[in-house]
Design an enzyme around this catalytic site. Structure first.
Site, short mmCIF file in Angstrom:
data_model
loop_
_atom_site.label_atom_id
_atom_site.label_comp_id
_atom_site.label_asym_id
_atom_site.label_seq_id
_atom_site.Cartn_x
_atom_site.Cartn_y
_atom_site.Cartn_z
N ARG A 17 -22.15 21.00 -18.33
CA ARG A 17 -22.51 22.42 -18.36
C ARG A 17 -22.03 23.09 -17.07
NH1 ARG A 17 -27.64 24.46 -18.24
NH2 ARG A 17 -28.82 22.57 -17.71
N SER A 144 -24.16 24.73 -1.46
CA SER A 144 -24.31 26.18 -1.62
C SER A 144 -24.37 26.85 -0.25
CB SER A 144 -25.60 26.48 -2.39
OG SER A 144 -25.97 27.83 -2.22
N TYR A 157 -34.60 24.88 -2.13
CA TYR A 157 -33.19 24.79 -2.51
C TYR A 157 -32.31 24.80 -1.25
CZ TYR A 157 -28.83 26.07 -4.92
OH TYR A 157 -27.54 26.10 -5.41
N ALA A 158 -32.60 25.73 -0.33
CA ALA A 158 -31.80 25.84 0.91
C ALA A 158 -31.86 24.53 1.71
CB ALA A 158 -32.30 27.00 1.75
N ALA A 159 -33.07 23.96 1.82
CA ALA A 159 -33.21 22.71 2.58
C ALA A 159 -32.42 21.59 1.91
CB ALA A 159 -34.70 22.33 2.68
P1 NDP Z 1 -26.16 24.33 -14.55
O1 NDP Z 1 -27.63 24.63 -14.61
O2 NDP Z 1 -25.23 25.12 -15.41
O3 NDP Z 1 -25.92 22.76 -14.80
C1 NDP Z 1 -26.67 21.81 -14.10
C2 NDP Z 1 -26.25 20.42 -14.52
O4 NDP Z 1 -26.99 19.47 -13.72
C3 NDP Z 1 -26.57 20.09 -15.97
O5 NDP Z 1 -25.55 19.29 -16.53
C4 NDP Z 1 -27.87 19.26 -15.87
O6 NDP Z 1 -28.08 18.36 -16.97
C5 NDP Z 1 -27.60 18.51 -14.58
N1 NDP Z 1 -28.86 18.01 -13.98
C6 NDP Z 1 -29.90 18.74 -13.51
N2 NDP Z 1 -30.88 17.94 -13.08
C7 NDP Z 1 -30.46 16.66 -13.27
C8 NDP Z 1 -31.03 15.38 -13.05
N3 NDP Z 1 -32.26 15.21 -12.52
N4 NDP Z 1 -30.31 14.28 -13.39
C9 NDP Z 1 -29.07 14.41 -13.91
N5 NDP Z 1 -28.47 15.58 -14.14
C10 NDP Z 1 -29.16 16.71 -13.84
O7 NDP Z 1 -25.79 24.55 -12.99
P2 NDP Z 1 -24.41 24.96 -12.29
O8 NDP Z 1 -23.31 24.29 -12.97
O9 NDP Z 1 -24.38 26.42 -12.11
O10 NDP Z 1 -24.63 24.33 -10.84
C11 NDP Z 1 -24.06 23.10 -10.50
C12 NDP Z 1 -24.23 22.88 -9.00
O11 NDP Z 1 -23.65 23.98 -8.31
C13 NDP Z 1 -25.68 22.79 -8.54
O12 NDP Z 1 -25.78 21.78 -7.56
C14 NDP Z 1 -25.94 24.14 -7.89
O13 NDP Z 1 -26.87 24.03 -6.84
C15 NDP Z 1 -24.57 24.50 -7.36
N6 NDP Z 1 -24.35 25.92 -7.18
C16 NDP Z 1 -24.39 26.78 -8.26
C17 NDP Z 1 -24.19 28.15 -8.06
C18 NDP Z 1 -24.20 29.13 -9.18
O14 NDP Z 1 -24.23 30.34 -8.88
N7 NDP Z 1 -24.15 28.72 -10.43
C19 NDP Z 1 -23.94 28.68 -6.70
C20 NDP Z 1 -23.91 27.68 -5.66
C21 NDP Z 1 -24.11 26.36 -5.91
P3 NDP Z 1 -28.63 18.90 -18.40
O15 NDP Z 1 -27.46 19.61 -19.03
O16 NDP Z 1 -29.06 17.68 -19.13
O17 NDP Z 1 -29.75 19.84 -18.08
#
Ligand code: NDP
Length: 247
Positions: A17, A144, A157-159
């Site tokens: 995703r 981030s 989140y920031a930490a």
């Molecule tokens: P999404 O919410 O679109 O996707 C998150 C993904 O992480 C999903 O595939 C989800 O799995 C997986 N996930 C969450 N928790 C777990 C877990 N405990 N174990 C395994 N997999 C997990 O987020 P984004 O793609 O937007 O974000 C991705 C990264 O980018 C994050 O680290 C976020 O902090 C960072 N980021 C995002 C920004 C934004 O504006 N979008 C900005 C800056 C940083 P599932 O599909 O099963 O839920």
């Protein structure tokens, strides 16, 4: 820039995703085999695989929880048995649960730190063990800018995101002699489910902060990730690349 990852295997956590999906797609297009992982959203994972049937032989979907050490260990055992070695880890999985500190549930503090920071340790630990043997690897952690600047309602989140950068810097020093590079990519506002809960007004307010006047796309982030993952980026390690539209 044309990237060529033929003959390489990449693990992309959170790879079904949002940003991770964009990274998985870009790596597949560039010829890599991709193991895209997720936690529990089978529907999104299936939808991703359906939409990319042309890559079915190169795309492997696995679900596990990055916070659970033994589940991560089992996943890497599977990787060793199935692929032997792999060259690239892109760690994208992450969550946010926002609240001001005075109102924050302890469980929400722990969940965000566990998922974003402990999940990074778990995922990188076993990746490094595999990559050390071949004396080659590219580890890219999606962090981030909030980790650097802070944001109201996002202390947990920031930490966690600041922790990812500190972790990356230490790890990069530990594995440099084995020709493994470790870097972060730090995206600004990227149009994914992650910010899907924001109101129209909030989104507009955030948009007004971005000098390039648009939210980024997963492809924007993937372009930076692929460069750092390439063999050409062999002298880049211990650094954080911002993809923020100038935020
Ligand atoms: P999404 O919410 O679109 O996707 C998150 C993904 O992480 C999903 O595939 C989800 O799995 C997986 N996930 C969450 N928790 C777990 C877990 N405990 N174990 C395994 N997999 C997990 O987020 P984004 O793609 O937007 O974000 C991705 C990264 O980018 C994050 O680290 C976020 O902090 C960072 N980021 C995002 C920004 C934004 O504006 N979008 C900005 C800056 C940083 P599932 O599909 O099963 O839920």
């Amino acid at each position: 820039m044309e990237f060529n990852f033929k003959g390489q295997t990449a693990v992309v956590t959170g790879g079904t995703r949002g940003i991770g999906r964009g990274v998985s797609e870009a790596l597949l297009k560039a010829g890599a085999k991709v193991v895209a992982t997720y936690q529990s959203n089978d529907k999104a994972a299936k939808e991703f695989a359906e939409s990319r049937k042309e890559y079915s032989k190169c795309l492997d979907l696995r679900s596990f929880d990055v916070t659970k050490y033994t589940q991560v260990e089992d996943f890497y055992r599977y990787i060793e048995e199935t692929y032997g070695e792999f060259q690239i880890l892109v760690h994208c999985s992450g969550i946010r649960i926002d609240s001001i500190v005075g109102m924050m549930q302890e469980s929400d503090w722990r969940k965000v730190i566990d998922t974003n920071l402990t999940g990074t340790f778990n995922t990188c630990k076993f990746a490094v063990q595999n990559m050390m043997r071949k004396k080659y690897g590219r580890i890219i952690i999606i962090t981030s800018p909030i980790g650097k600047f802070g944001f109201l309602g996002q202390s947990n989140y920031a930490a966690s995101k600041a922790g990812q950068v500190a972790f990356m810097k230490s790890l990069s020093k530990e594995v440099a002699s084995r020709k493994i590079t470790v870097n972060c990519v730090s995206p600004g506002f990227i149009d994914t489910d992650f910010i899907g809960d924001l109101s129209k007004e909030q989104k507009q307010a955030y948009l007004d902060m971005v000098p390039l006047r648009r939210f980024g796309s997963p492809e924007d982030v993937a372009n930076a990730v692929l460069f750092i993952a390439s063999t050409e980026a062999s002298y880049i390690t211990g650094s954080s690349v911002e993809v923020t539209g100038g935020l």
